[in-house]
Design an enzyme around this catalytic site. Sequence first.
Site, mmCIF file in Angstrom:
data_model
loop_
_atom_site.group_PDB
_atom_site.id
_atom_site.type_symbol
_atom_site.label_atom_id
_atom_site.label_comp_id
_atom_site.label_asym_id
_atom_site.label_seq_id
_atom_site.Cartn_x
_atom_site.Cartn_y
_atom_site.Cartn_z
ATOM 1 N N GLU A 1 -5.786 15.992 -11.058
ATOM 2 C CA GLU A 1 -5.938 16.813 -12.730
ATOM 3 C C GLU A 1 -7.457 16.609 -11.880
ATOM 4 O O GLU A 1 -8.491 15.913 -13.012
ATOM 5 C CB GLU A 1 -6.052 14.952 -13.098
ATOM 6 C CG GLU A 1 -5.615 15.811 -14.482
ATOM 7 C CD GLU A 1 -5.567 15.048 -15.504
ATOM 8 O OE1 GLU A 1 -4.712 14.768 -15.615
ATOM 9 O OE2 GLU A 1 -5.924 14.224 -16.439
ATOM 10 N N LYS B 1 2.218 10.937 -11.541
ATOM 11 C CA LYS B 1 1.024 9.981 -12.344
ATOM 12 C C LYS B 1 1.763 8.976 -12.623
ATOM 13 O O LYS B 1 2.887 9.003 -13.639
ATOM 14 C CB LYS B 1 0.560 11.058 -13.369
ATOM 15 C CG LYS B 1 -0.513 11.743 -14.102
ATOM 16 C CD LYS B 1 -0.633 11.986 -15.042
ATOM 17 C CE LYS B 1 -1.654 12.983 -15.279
ATOM 18 N NZ LYS B 1 -2.916 13.061 -16.798
ATOM 19 N N ARG C 1 1.283 -0.893 -0.204
ATOM 20 C CA ARG C 1 -0.049 0.166 -0.024
ATOM 21 C C ARG C 1 0.386 1.367 0.250
ATOM 22 O O ARG C 1 0.355 2.087 0.347
ATOM 23 C CB ARG C 1 -0.534 0.133 1.006
ATOM 24 C CG ARG C 1 -1.224 -1.594 0.441
ATOM 25 C CD ARG C 1 -3.273 -1.132 2.267
ATOM 26 N NE ARG C 1 -4.064 -2.184 2.201
ATOM 27 C CZ ARG C 1 -3.799 -3.058 3.004
ATOM 28 N NH1 ARG C 1 -3.036 -2.524 4.396
ATOM 29 N NH2 ARG C 1 -4.652 -3.995 2.866
ATOM 30 N N ARG D 1 -4.747 20.916 -14.887
ATOM 31 C CA ARG D 1 -3.443 19.744 -15.273
ATOM 32 C C ARG D 1 -4.308 18.898 -16.726
ATOM 33 O O ARG D 1 -3.554 18.947 -17.115
ATOM 34 C CB ARG D 1 -3.553 18.827 -13.946
ATOM 35 C CG ARG D 1 -2.591 18.239 -13.707
ATOM 36 C CD ARG D 1 -2.384 16.321 -13.288
ATOM 37 N NE ARG D 1 -1.394 16.314 -13.858
ATOM 38 C CZ ARG D 1 -0.159 15.778 -12.589
ATOM 39 N NH1 ARG D 1 -0.173 15.099 -11.759
ATOM 40 N NH2 ARG D 1 0.735 14.410 -13.385
ATOM 41 N N ASN E 1 -2.324 17.325 -20.945
ATOM 42 C CA ASN E 1 -2.849 16.556 -22.253
ATOM 43 C C ASN E 1 -2.652 16.791 -23.311
ATOM 44 O O ASN E 1 -3.155 15.940 -24.605
ATOM 45 C CB ASN E 1 -4.153 15.907 -21.754
ATOM 46 C CG ASN E 1 -3.419 14.394 -20.655
ATOM 47 O OD1 ASN E 1 -1.977 13.973 -20.444
ATOM 48 N ND2 ASN E 1 -3.630 14.236 -19.935
ATOM 49 N N HIS F 1 5.892 6.814 -27.461
ATOM 50 C CA HIS F 1 4.230 8.093 -27.033
ATOM 51 C C HIS F 1 4.885 9.496 -27.561
ATOM 52 O O HIS F 1 3.608 10.113 -28.077
ATOM 53 C CB HIS F 1 4.156 8.157 -25.758
ATOM 54 C CG HIS F 1 4.311 8.622 -24.588
ATOM 55 N ND1 HIS F 1 2.213 9.215 -24.844
ATOM 56 C CD2 HIS F 1 4.156 9.768 -24.384
ATOM 57 C CE1 HIS F 1 2.180 10.349 -24.151
ATOM 58 N NE2 HIS F 1 2.999 11.382 -23.592
ATOM 59 N N GLU G 1 7.060 16.545 -25.880
ATOM 60 C CA GLU G 1 6.287 17.556 -24.956
ATOM 61 C C GLU G 1 7.134 18.575 -24.750
ATOM 62 O O GLU G 1 6.471 19.527 -23.700
ATOM 63 C CB GLU G 1 7.092 16.080 -23.471
ATOM 64 C CG GLU G 1 6.203 14.640 -24.062
ATOM 65 C CD GLU G 1 5.125 14.722 -23.452
ATOM 66 O OE1 GLU G 1 4.235 15.747 -23.177
ATOM 67 O OE2 GLU G 1 4.133 13.496 -23.954
ATOM 68 N N HIS H 1 -2.689 15.432 -26.739
ATOM 69 C CA HIS H 1 -2.365 13.281 -26.451
ATOM 70 C C HIS H 1 -3.853 12.293 -26.414
ATOM 71 O O HIS H 1 -3.994 11.348 -26.415
ATOM 72 C CB HIS H 1 -2.286 13.355 -23.958
ATOM 73 C CG HIS H 1 -0.779 13.664 -23.653
ATOM 74 N ND1 HIS H 1 -0.120 14.919 -24.511
ATOM 75 C CD2 HIS H 1 0.176 13.079 -23.590
ATOM 76 C CE1 HIS H 1 1.097 14.986 -24.289
ATOM 77 N NE2 HIS H 1 1.129 13.598 -22.862
ATOM 78 N N HIS I 1 -2.451 9.132 -28.137
ATOM 79 C CA HIS I 1 -3.045 8.124 -27.555
ATOM 80 C C HIS I 1 -3.518 6.869 -28.147
ATOM 81 O O HIS I 1 -4.264 5.515 -27.978
ATOM 82 C CB HIS I 1 -4.304 8.178 -25.766
ATOM 83 C CG HIS I 1 -3.222 8.741 -24.869
ATOM 84 N ND1 HIS I 1 -3.869 8.852 -24.100
ATOM 85 C CD2 HIS I 1 -1.930 9.242 -24.993
ATOM 86 C CE1 HIS I 1 -2.830 9.091 -22.765
ATOM 87 N NE2 HIS I 1 -1.598 9.157 -23.827
ATOM 88 N N LYS J 1 5.548 22.121 -15.731
ATOM 89 C CA LYS J 1 5.177 21.361 -15.043
ATOM 90 C C LYS J 1 4.618 21.535 -13.048
ATOM 91 O O LYS J 1 3.419 21.424 -13.198
ATOM 92 C CB LYS J 1 5.690 20.187 -15.522
ATOM 93 C CG LYS J 1 4.797 18.664 -15.418
ATOM 94 C CD LYS J 1 4.919 17.924 -16.040
ATOM 95 C CE LYS J 1 4.024 16.584 -15.508
ATOM 96 N NZ LYS J 1 3.961 15.272 -16.605
#
Lengths: 375, 375
Positions: free
Chosen positions: B246, B152, B130, B250, B254, B274, B194, B257, B261, B236
């Site tokens: 997010e 993330k 955890r 935030r 993306n 990516h 990026e 993206h 994606h 960032k």
Amino acid sequence: MTSQQHSALQTQQVDIDLGDRSYGILIGSGVLDAQESYAGLPRAASAMIVTNTTVAPLYRDRLAEVLRPAYASIHTVVLPDGEAYKTWESLNLIFDALLSHGCDRKTVLFALGGGVVGDMTGFAAASYMRGIPFVQVPTTLLAQVDSSVGGKTAINHPLGKNMIGAFYQPQRVLCDLDVLKTLPDRELSAGLAEIIKYGPIADMGFLDWIEASMDALMAREAQALAFAVRRSCEIKALVVGQDERESGMRAILNFGHTFGHAIEAGMGYGAWLHGEAVGCGMVMAARLSAALDLVDAAFVERLTRLVSRAGLPTVAPVLDKQDNVARYLELMRVDKKSEGGLIKFVVIDQPGHATMRSAPDALVAQVIETSCQAA
Amino acid sequence: MTSQQHSALQTQQVDIDLGDRSYGILIGSGVLDAQESYAGLPRAASAMIVTNTTVAPLYRDRLAEVLRPAYASIHTVVLPDGEAYKTWESLNLIFDALLSHGCDRKTVLFALGGGVVGDMTGFAAASYMRGIPFVQVPTTLLAQVDSSVGGKTAINHPLGKNMIGAFYQPQRVLCDLDVLKTLPDRELSAGLAEIIKYGPIADMGFLDWIEASMDALMAREAQALAFAVRRSCEIKALVVGQDERESGMRAILNFGHTFGHAIEAGMGYGAWLHGEAVGCGMVMAARLSAALDLVDAAFVERLTRLVSRAGLPTVAPVLDKQDNVARYLELMRVDKKSEGGLIKFVVIDQPGHATMRSAPDALVAQVIETSCQAA
């Protein structure tokens, strides 16, 4: 019936106070079917009920019915039943269903079942799209008094129980006392183990009450169960509110669990119910506390007798015929409380109070040997 | 060399301000080998380096060497390299290693590699027992300017990228600019995607600088790379500091993206890097912004030209010969930003500022068709 007794049957609420992660536990008869139990939960286009093959035929349709006004789409995933299925494969069934139904970040998960369903649904909610809301609807006594409350979620790994998971709080916990009526006897006893636990670690008055009420609890008397669930949740709420992520005192809730997890893993997940292993594990932890001169033999006897009256095993199983003690120690060393290979036990340092400490292997070995032979 | 230029080569620190989850990003030459880069990190009996088959031979021993004074045991897990391996199976290799070495809750994970290693190590750290501490040691430009920063973490699911994960912050991010010298050209370009991103969404002055410095960046001039990494991390840090999980702004990170994606999933993870998919995706998102009358055609051309100069594709791939638009839309609907089946795009509403909005399918279809044909 006095008014106090009567009030035990009304729906009661226990609050878990964790700032913006606070939530309520509703406890009462008919909570599952009552529209108002769901008021104020996050709204979304879809909800998903996660349950298992045993619980689905009993309560799935009733839950779907009461959710219908709030969610346009209600999906269901039915997992295989039992601790042996608390695995990545089962967890992935939830992810597959969420993605194949196009469920988004607002989707609300409902965990309808016992501790295994609750733990897996909670971890799925914690991880799907990095976190979606979920609600616990525990259908076993053990889940109502312990596992559904406090945000511990996890799956097992072949090398250790609950090794992969997250601290992730539900939006609400709905404990319907009526569902306990159909619980198998073994499951009732398993739940009583976690109820008994709260006595020695936090509240000897509650232990007195459990002793006086054990016959009523075993007979499933509604008022007795209502009080046992509420008081258990109150104690758990108090502990979790002070130490959500188990950096300290929350570990006392693991009384009996270090030995218990070794029994569960060593026997093969599912052979012993979690509550059965915890019942026996508490007896062993009490013996260790006595061996460390923290409590007297009478305390151990008292706890052993109560665990036995709850229909739980008090004799530990032999995990390895060649070297039983070594096997127990090996399994306990992977416990999450261990540090640098040193096993940390939750021991009772005075009745009603627990603490964490290590113990000499020789002393632990003696406790294991005694516990495996005890009549 | 002016003092300002010179200072770009000194180790610099950018801070991510998130209360008790705050941490620093160290950027400079030789950061990886410098003992002081690791000062103040959590101490433990053991550390585990998670890396991949490409990076292990280059930097594994150097990292182990510098960690040796602080950790008695240093273990290593070497994962297969590439986005195609950002799966549960690879993640489980980390858990297997942690458990088989008896690693406890204090164990520190070091993610030594690019975005895939960082995302998987982060999720392993979030989930093992955890939550255990971890440090990002990004070895690609893309990881240094984006994926290692902000917490993330995720793995892919066959039905969607980064669908299973957690928000979980590292203890520190160590960006050694020297490691960029040996980066394959394709990886350099992927990282530039990026970096370019931060211009249109947040800082047109930075976009001007990138345009003026693109030749220097492609030539891997140390000062240019140092400034690009630092400024990217600053932007960032600012965004993540305001919206860690997010819930709002935030999402502007993306940009490119949503289309990107779809390209990655549609082509099969790993076929396009990516950063390549994001480069092309930004061109598509800019076109959508223009189709929505938010920016003019000159802005689209400017961005397209810059993406192209960075060595990145600007023509989108055909994902389905039968019904290409439908395939794109289907893949984009499982995006984490979607709600109730409605795709949310990050669009530029004015140069240097981005926002989230949906768009008519017909308009999106037009953008996809144009982008797949563009010369």
